[in-house]
Design an enzyme around this catalytic site. Structure first.
Site, PDB file in Angstrom:
ATOM      1  N   SER A 177       0.829  -1.201   0.000  1.00 56.38           N
ATOM      2  CA  SER A 177       0.000   0.000   0.000  1.00 56.38           C
ATOM      3  C   SER A 177       0.870   1.260   0.000  1.00 56.38           C
ATOM      4  O   SER A 177       1.685   1.441  -0.905  1.00 56.38           O
ATOM      5  CB  SER A 177      -0.952  -0.065   1.198  1.00 56.38           C
ATOM      6  OG  SER A 177      -2.065   0.746   0.991  1.00 56.38           O
ATOM      7  N   ASP A 221      -9.378  -4.185  -5.708  1.00 57.72           N
ATOM      8  CA  ASP A 221      -8.832  -3.469  -4.553  1.00 57.72           C
ATOM      9  C   ASP A 221      -9.562  -2.136  -4.373  1.00 57.72           C
ATOM     10  O   ASP A 221      -9.577  -1.302  -5.274  1.00 57.72           O
ATOM     11  CB  ASP A 221      -7.339  -3.221  -4.767  1.00 57.72           C
ATOM     12  CG  ASP A 221      -6.621  -2.783  -3.498  1.00 57.72           C
ATOM     13  OD1 ASP A 221      -7.184  -1.956  -2.748  1.00 57.72           O
ATOM     14  OD2 ASP A 221      -5.495  -3.244  -3.268  1.00 57.72           O
ATOM     15  N   HIS A 248      -8.171  -5.531  -0.434  1.00 52.55           N
ATOM     16  CA  HIS A 248      -6.945  -4.736  -0.522  1.00 52.55           C
ATOM     17  C   HIS A 248      -5.733  -5.635  -0.351  1.00 52.55           C
ATOM     18  O   HIS A 248      -5.615  -6.343   0.654  1.00 52.55           O
ATOM     19  CB  HIS A 248      -6.972  -3.659   0.566  1.00 52.55           C
ATOM     20  CG  HIS A 248      -5.787  -2.735   0.540  1.00 52.55           C
ATOM     21  ND1 HIS A 248      -5.282  -2.209  -0.617  1.00 52.55           N
ATOM     22  CD2 HIS A 248      -5.016  -2.251   1.549  1.00 52.55           C
ATOM     23  CE1 HIS A 248      -4.257  -1.420  -0.330  1.00 52.55           C
ATOM     24  NE2 HIS A 248      -4.065  -1.446   0.974  1.00 52.55           N
TER      25      HIS A 248
END
Length: 512
Positions: free
Chosen positions: A235, A455, A483
């Site tokens: 991320s 996602d 995610h």
């Protein structure tokens, strides 16, 4: 709602989900420009404050005083070791104060040690010290796996802001205002939040940017004795990795970036749209499962939106607390980070709220998101997340925040209007850092970029764009929901491990 964050492992453990979510944010790194007509940030003088872990620099001169440190590892958890290191508060003033970084390590258990693999769970604000404990390390035994809390985060010298009831009030304020009074309240609470961070953190608030974290990471690479940086970032951690490759391309070893943020100027897709897609996917799944919220996707979405609209006027009592509209949206968003294995919990929470007027499940999810414990204490990431984001990002002022919110409400018709205008950075008391060059990482070794088609927090297009912009980028795709890919897909894990351990570069466009 406040821009999205989530702690990996916490939700996965509690919901017994197949995936694992981490801190995430979409940041328009280079494209936003200040709006001079909207009064600008309320910049304030920096108070003389000494946060925990801010100390005198090591003996010596210049960077040599930092590069000459010896790391002393000692047992801190069942299978981990921990240590600390000092880094300059300000790399432009090496004789000034130092700050402390906390590290943890899972030592190599093989006889063929490859060096260290640094890992970061995202954020900004995710704890790498904690990540080391739950990072999927099977197949990576040839590495010392090293996590660190970046500057301003967790056990490192931390940013501190509001506490207790004051922070709880902040999380409960209506962040999608419908009138002038609510709009003013939203601006005022963000101004006070930022001011509290400056009061309690002082000069640290000016020095928690990602470019500084990248310099810290290169220093840590040297302190563990590695010539090249081997790195796995999730991320927001993909931004750390990409910017490291831009800043120190010749120092890049083997790098895997999962759940890419947007490092380009392309604004065709936003994080809000990612969550809108995920909510629609959940609604389709719910309808197919015969849930009480509706027999069709549209009917399920109608039930959810009606609940949120009603909570704007009539918060649901939950013990001594209330489920507000903002907290309900937060609770839904948290579970959308996960794949279908966890959607049954979201279904149950929504059905309880709609048909039983019981908001306890959604409030529980919101508390997980906000890292609120049963005694009303909140996790430190509630401070480090905005501190890093607002230092990295040049906002467009109050006017720009309202315009962006209006655009997202149109582009994300199901959830967009409930996210509201992002007033955190327009009300931040510290100026953003200067823009950095376009991130292309010329001369770096292959960088594997992984994206998941469903996602919500880092839409798949971000991975496509990152892989294309990085000169050595290689795109790998997981077809699925939730995610991040590495934590939920054996196929993705095998590809990542093969590259990290054997140097096997996957074919660009590989799909799992």
């Amino acid at each position: 709602m406040r821009r999205l964050t989530l702690l990996c492992g916490l939700l996965a453990l509690l919901l017994v989900a197949g995936g694992c979510s981490v801190w995430s944010v979409e940041i328009p790194w280079q494209k936003s420009k200040p709006d001079a007509t909207a009064s600008g940030r309320p910049l304030q003088p920096v108070p003389d404050v000494t946060p925990k872990g801010m100390v005198d620099p090591p003996a010596g001169q210049g960077m040599a005083r930092y590069r000459g440190q010896q790391l002393h590892w000692s047992g801190c958890q069942k299978t981990l070791e921990c240590t600390t290191a000092l880094v300059p508060l300000d790399y432009a003033h090496l004789d000034g104060p130092a700050i402390t970084l906390a590290l943890s390590r899972r030592a190599s258990t093989s006889g063929h040690r490859l060096g260290s693999l640094f890992i970061n769970p995202g954020g900004p604000g995710g704890s790498g010290v904690e990540y080391t404990g739950y990072f999927k390390h099977k197949g990576l035994e040839d590495y010392d796996i090293v996590g660190w809390d970046p500057r301003g985060v967790g056990q490192s010298t931390p940013v501190e802001c509001l506490t207790g009831k004051d922070l709880e009030n902040y999380t409960e304020v209506d962040n999608s205002p419908d009138n002038a009074s609510e709009d003013k309240a939203w601006i005022d609470v963000n101004r006070e939040f930022g001011a509290s961070c400056l009061r309690r953190s002082g000069a640290l608030l000016e020095h928690v940017s990602t470019p500084e974290t990248v310099r810290d990471l290169d220093l840590l690479r040297g302190l563990v004795g590695d010539r090249k940086l081997n790195y796995f970032g999730s991320s927001y951690g993909t931004y750390i990795g990409a910017l490291y490759a831009q800043t120190f391309p010749k120092n890049v070893g083997r790098m895997v970036l999962d759940g890419a943020v947007n490092i380009t100027d392309d604004e065709t897709v936003s994080q809000t749209e990612g969550f809108d897609r995920a909510l629609n996917n959940f609604a389709s799944w719910c309808a197919s499962q015969g849930c009480r919220l509706g027999a069709t996707t549209a009917a399920v979405l109608k039930s959810i939106i009606a609940l949120w609209d009603d909570l704007d006027r009539n918060a649901l009592p939950v013990g001594s607390r209330e489920l507000t509209q903002s907290l309900a949206v937060t609770g839904v968003a948290l579970v959308l980070y996960e794949n279908e294995d966890s959607w049954k919990y979201l279904r149950e929470g929504l059905e309880d709220a709609v048909f039983k007027r019981d908001g306890s499940y959604l409030l529980y999810f919101a508390d997980l998101y906000n890292q609120r414990d049963r005694r009303g204490n909140y996790g430190q990431s509630n401070y480090s997340f905005p501190a890093v984001r607002c230092l990295d990002t040049k906002d467009k002022g109050v006017t720009g925040a309202r315009a962006d919110a209006a655009k997202d409400a149109k582009r994300a018709p199901s959830i967009g209007r409930f996210f509201g205008p992002d007033m955190t950075c327009p009300m931040w008391p510290v100026a953003a850092v200067p823009d950095h060059p376009k991130i292309v990482a010329a001369g770096a070794a292959p960088i594997v970029v992984i994206g998941t088609t469903g996602d919500p927090a880092t839409p798949y297009e971000f991975a496509q764009m990152m892989a294309k912009q990085l000169e050595s980028g290689v795109l790998v795709t997981l077809k699925g929901e939730g995610h991040l890919a590495y934590g939920q897909s054996t196929c993705i894990q095998q590809i990542a491990v093969a590259y990290l351990v054997k140097g096997t570069v996957p074919r660009n466009g590989t799909t799992c």
